[in-house]
Motif scaffolding. Structure first.
Motif, PDB file in Angstrom:
ATOM      1  N   LYS A 165      56.519 -14.456  95.643  1.00  0.00           N
ATOM      2  CA  LYS A 165      56.258 -13.978  96.677  1.00  0.00           C
ATOM      3  C   LYS A 165      55.991 -12.509  97.115  1.00  0.00           C
ATOM      4  O   LYS A 165      56.656 -11.783  96.154  1.00  0.00           O
ATOM      5  N   TRP A 166      55.089 -12.213  97.614  1.00  0.00           N
ATOM      6  CA  TRP A 166      54.691 -10.735  98.044  1.00  0.00           C
ATOM      7  C   TRP A 166      54.533 -10.484  99.418  1.00  0.00           C
ATOM      8  O   TRP A 166      54.148 -11.189 100.425  1.00  0.00           O
ATOM      9  N   ALA A 167      55.069  -9.337  99.822  1.00  0.00           N
ATOM     10  CA  ALA A 167      54.984  -8.815 101.332  1.00  0.00           C
ATOM     11  C   ALA A 167      54.081  -7.620 101.223  1.00  0.00           C
ATOM     12  O   ALA A 167      54.193  -6.878 100.231  1.00  0.00           O
ATOM     13  N   VAL A 168      53.101  -7.366 102.035  1.00  0.00           N
ATOM     14  CA  VAL A 168      51.849  -6.483 102.029  1.00  0.00           C
ATOM     15  C   VAL A 168      51.961  -5.975 103.387  1.00  0.00           C
ATOM     16  O   VAL A 168      51.691  -6.351 104.349  1.00  0.00           O
ATOM     17  N   THR A 169      51.710  -4.336 103.268  1.00  0.00           N
ATOM     18  CA  THR A 169      51.618  -3.614 104.373  1.00  0.00           C
ATOM     19  C   THR A 169      50.712  -2.393 104.184  1.00  0.00           C
ATOM     20  O   THR A 169      50.763  -1.798 103.199  1.00  0.00           O
ATOM     21  N   ASP A 170      50.120  -1.836 105.108  1.00  0.00           N
ATOM     22  CA  ASP A 170      49.462  -0.646 105.384  1.00  0.00           C
ATOM     23  C   ASP A 170      50.756   0.519 105.269  1.00  0.00           C
ATOM     24  O   ASP A 170      51.954   0.095 106.061  1.00  0.00           O
ATOM     25  N   GLY A 171      50.727   1.659 104.930  1.00  0.00           N
ATOM     26  CA  GLY A 171      52.005   2.620 105.028  1.00  0.00           C
ATOM     27  C   GLY A 171      51.648   3.229 106.183  1.00  0.00           C
ATOM     28  O   GLY A 171      52.648   3.203 107.215  1.00  0.00           O
ATOM     29  N   ILE A 172      50.556   3.683 106.688  1.00  0.00           N
ATOM     30  CA  ILE A 172      49.931   4.233 107.842  1.00  0.00           C
ATOM     31  C   ILE A 172      48.969   3.508 108.403  1.00  0.00           C
ATOM     32  O   ILE A 172      48.165   3.122 107.723  1.00  0.00           O
ATOM     33  N   PHE A 173      49.129   2.760 109.608  1.00  0.00           N
ATOM     34  CA  PHE A 173      48.063   1.733 109.988  1.00  0.00           C
ATOM     35  C   PHE A 173      46.695   2.628 110.497  1.00  0.00           C
ATOM     36  O   PHE A 173      46.938   3.352 111.311  1.00  0.00           O
ATOM     37  N   SER A 174      45.655   2.132 110.081  1.00  0.00           N
ATOM     38  CA  SER A 174      44.325   2.664 110.134  1.00  0.00           C
ATOM     39  C   SER A 174      43.683   2.885 111.501  1.00  0.00           C
ATOM     40  O   SER A 174      43.077   3.931 111.877  1.00  0.00           O
ATOM     41  N   MET A 175      44.076   2.047 112.375  1.00  0.00           N
ATOM     42  CA  MET A 175      43.591   1.963 113.503  1.00  0.00           C
ATOM     43  C   MET A 175      44.692   2.281 114.765  1.00  0.00           C
ATOM     44  O   MET A 175      44.279   2.721 115.718  1.00  0.00           O
ATOM     45  N   ASP A 176      45.781   2.401 114.477  1.00  0.00           N
ATOM     46  CA  ASP A 176      47.010   2.802 115.306  1.00  0.00           C
ATOM     47  C   ASP A 176      47.758   3.964 115.026  1.00  0.00           C
ATOM     48  O   ASP A 176      48.275   4.701 115.853  1.00  0.00           O
ATOM     49  N   GLY A 177      47.681   4.152 113.621  1.00  0.00           N
ATOM     50  CA  GLY A 177      48.334   5.597 112.790  1.00  0.00           C
ATOM     51  C   GLY A 177      49.625   5.570 113.242  1.00  0.00           C
ATOM     52  O   GLY A 177      50.333   6.379 112.754  1.00  0.00           O
ATOM     53  N   ASP A 178      50.251   4.245 113.339  1.00  0.00           N
ATOM     54  CA  ASP A 178      51.886   4.132 113.176  1.00  0.00           C
ATOM     55  C   ASP A 178      52.204   3.947 111.690  1.00  0.00           C
ATOM     56  O   ASP A 178      51.413   3.646 110.868  1.00  0.00           O
ATOM     57  N   GLN A 179      53.572   3.988 111.480  1.00  0.00           N
ATOM     58  CA  GLN A 179      53.729   3.900 110.107  1.00  0.00           C
ATOM     59  C   GLN A 179      54.881   2.584 110.068  1.00  0.00           C
ATOM     60  O   GLN A 179      55.614   2.416 110.701  1.00  0.00           O
TER      61      GLN A 179
END
Ligand SMILES: *Cc1c(COP(=O)(O)O)cnc(C)c1O
Length: 389
Positions: A165-179
Motif C-alpha cells: 500500500k502507498w499513500a501519495v500527496t503533494d507537500g504544498i498543493f499547487s493550485m491551493d498553496g496549502d500544506q
C-alpha cells in the motif's frame, strides 16, 4: 470524434487555452505578447531562473561539456555534473540517495509505475498534481482518492489487505498553496503498513530549515517519507526533477522506471546550473523572509478589502472568484493594468472554485505588490457582485 469537432466543443465550453509569448527572462518585469507587464504567476519563487551566478555556471559548463547529453543515463549520457548534483541534493535533504529525472512529470509517473503493480493499492489526495494522479492510474494498481486533507478518509481508504500500500500527496498543493500534514499522514500509513510518497515541488527552496521543504519543516525524514520527489524548475529556477530515498529505491528506479531509462539525460550544463542554484537556495534565508513578508501583506490587505483567500501558507495565494467567466474578467482587467495573474478554471480546479492564482517571488518588490493591491482594490469597487463563492 474529429479534431475540428473536439476543438469546437472545447472552445464552446470555455476551456480553450492559448499560450502567451514571453520574450524576456522569467523576472517580475516581463515582456509578454509584446507588452511590458509585472508577472504574478511564475514558480521562480527565489528569482534564481535569471540569477547571474546560475547563468554563469550554465555557460561555463556548456563551454566545457557542450550542450546535449547525447544519450540516456544508462547508455553513456550519465555525466559527472549529474552525479555531483545527485550527491549535493542527497546531502542537502539528509536523504541516503537521490536520482535525477528529466522532469517532475516523469519522476512521478516513473516512480509510481516502478513501485506499484496490479496487486498494490495506491491512495491519493484528490487535489494531487496531475502527474501523480496519472502515474497512479496508469500503474495498474487499485487506485483510490481521499478528500483533500481528510486523513480519517485516508485511513478508511487504506484499509483492506493489499500486499503493498502507498499513500501519495503533494507537500504544498499547487493550485491551493496549502500544506499537507505529513506527520498525521505518516501515522496513518504506519498503522496500515503503507509507504508514503510526497511530491514537494512547491515546498523545496521555499519552506523548512534552509529551504529543505515540507518534510524537513515537519521534522520528518526518510523513515516517515521513504519517497520524496522534488523539481528543479520551480524555486531552483532551472529544469529537471529528482527522487530521494534509500539506495535501494534509487537503484530500483534505475532498473525499472521506464521514463528514467528511455529518455535522454538532462543537458550536463543544466545540472551544473542546478548545482549552483541549489547552493544559492540553501543560503537564501533573507529571500525567504522577504517572500514571507510579501505573502503576509498580500493576505492581510486582500482580506481587508473583502476578498476570500485560501488557507495558504506558501507563495501560491489563490483569490477565490467562483464563476469561471468572472475569473477571466478579473484576469483581463488586471492585464489592462499591466499585471499578469492567471485565472485558474475547471477542470484544473473543482467546479465553482475558479480563482486568480497569485504567485509571489522573492524578487518582487513591495512597490510591485502595491500596484497589484491597488488594482485589486479598484476592481473590488467596480464589482459589487463579488462574493468569492
Ligand atoms: C510542476 C509540478 C510537477 C511537474 O514538474 P515538471 O518538472 O515541471 O515536469 C510535479 N508535481 C508538482 C506538484 C508540480 O507542481
Amino acid at each position: 470524434m474529429d479534431l475540428q469537432g473536439r476543438l469546437q466543443k472545447h472552445q464552446e465550453a470555455g476551456l480553450y487555452r492559448q499560450r502567451r509569448l514571453l520574450s524576456s527572462p522569467q523576472t517580475p518585469e516581463q515582456c509578454v505578447d509584446g507588452q511590458s507587464l509585472i508577472g504574478f504567476c511564475s514558480n521562480d519563487y527565489l528569482g534564481l531562473a535569471n540569477h547571474p551566478k546560475v547563468i554563469e555556471a550554465m555557460v561555463t559548463a556548456a563551454q566545457r561539456y557542450g550542450v546535449g547529453a547525447g544519450a540516456s543515463h544508462l547508455v553513456n549520457g550519465h555525466h559527472e555534473t549529474h552525479h555531483d548534483l545527485e550527491t549535493a541534493l542527497a546531502e542537502f535533504l539528509g536523504y541516503p540517495s537521490v536520482l535525477l529525472f528529466s522532469t517532475g512529470y516523469m519522476a512521478n509517473t516513473g516512480t509510481l509505475n516502478a513501485l506499484l503493480d496490479r496487486k498494490s493499492l495506491v491512495v491519493q489526495d484528490r487535489l494531487n498534481h496531475a502527474s501523480l494522479l496519472d502515474g497512479g492510474l496508469s500503474s495498474g494498481a487499485t487506485f483510490k482518492r481521499f478528500n483533500h486533507g481528510d486523513y480519517s478518509h485516508l485511513d478508511q481508504q487504506l484499509s483492506g489487505d493489499s500486499p503493498q500500500k502507498w499513500a501519495v500527496t503533494d507537500g504544498i498543493f499547487s493550485m491551493d498553496g496549502d500544506q499537507a500534514d505529513l506527520r498525521r499522514m505518516a501515522n496513518v500509513c504506519a498503522k496500515h503498513n503503507a509507504g508514503l510518497m510526497v511530491d514537494d515541488a512547491h515546498g523545496i527552496g521555499v519552506c523548512g530549515p534552509n529551504g529543505r521543504g515540507t518534510v524537513a519543516q515537519q521534522g520528518l525524514g526518510v523513515t516517515e517519507v521513504p519517497v520524496l520527489v522534488g523539481t528543479l524548475g520551480k524555486a531552483c529556477g532551472t529544469f529537471g526533477a529528482f527522487v530521494a530515498g534509500s539506495e535501494q529505491l534509487t537503484d530500483a528506479l534505475v532498473q525499472f522506471a521506464r521514463p528514467y531509462i528511455y529518455t535522454t539525460a538532462l543537458p550536463p550544463a543544466v545540472a551544473a546550473a542546478s548545482l549552483t542554484a541549489l547552493q544559492l537556495l540553501a543560503q537564501a534565508d533573507e529571500a525567504r523572509a522577504h517572500l514571507q513578508q510579501l505573502q503576509s501583506r498580500l493576505r492581510q490587505e486582500l482580506t481587508a478589502m473583502g476578498y476570500h483567500l485560501w488557507d495558504s501558507v506558501s507563495p501560491i495565494q489563490p483569490v477565490m472568484i467562483g464563476d469561471a467567466a468572472q475569473a477571466m474578467a478579473y484576469s483581463d482587467a488586471l492585464l489592462k493594468r499591466g499585471l499578469l495573474v492567471t485565472a485558474i478554471r475547471p477542470p484544473t480546479v473543482p467546479k465553482h472554485t475558479a480563482r486568480l492564482r497569485v504567485t509571489l517571488s522573492a524578487s518582487h518588490t513591495n512597490q510591485q505588490l502595491d500596484q497589484l493591491l491597488q488594482a485589486f482594490y479598484d476592481l473590488r469597487h467596480l464589482d459589487r457582485s463579488y462574493h468569492g463563492a
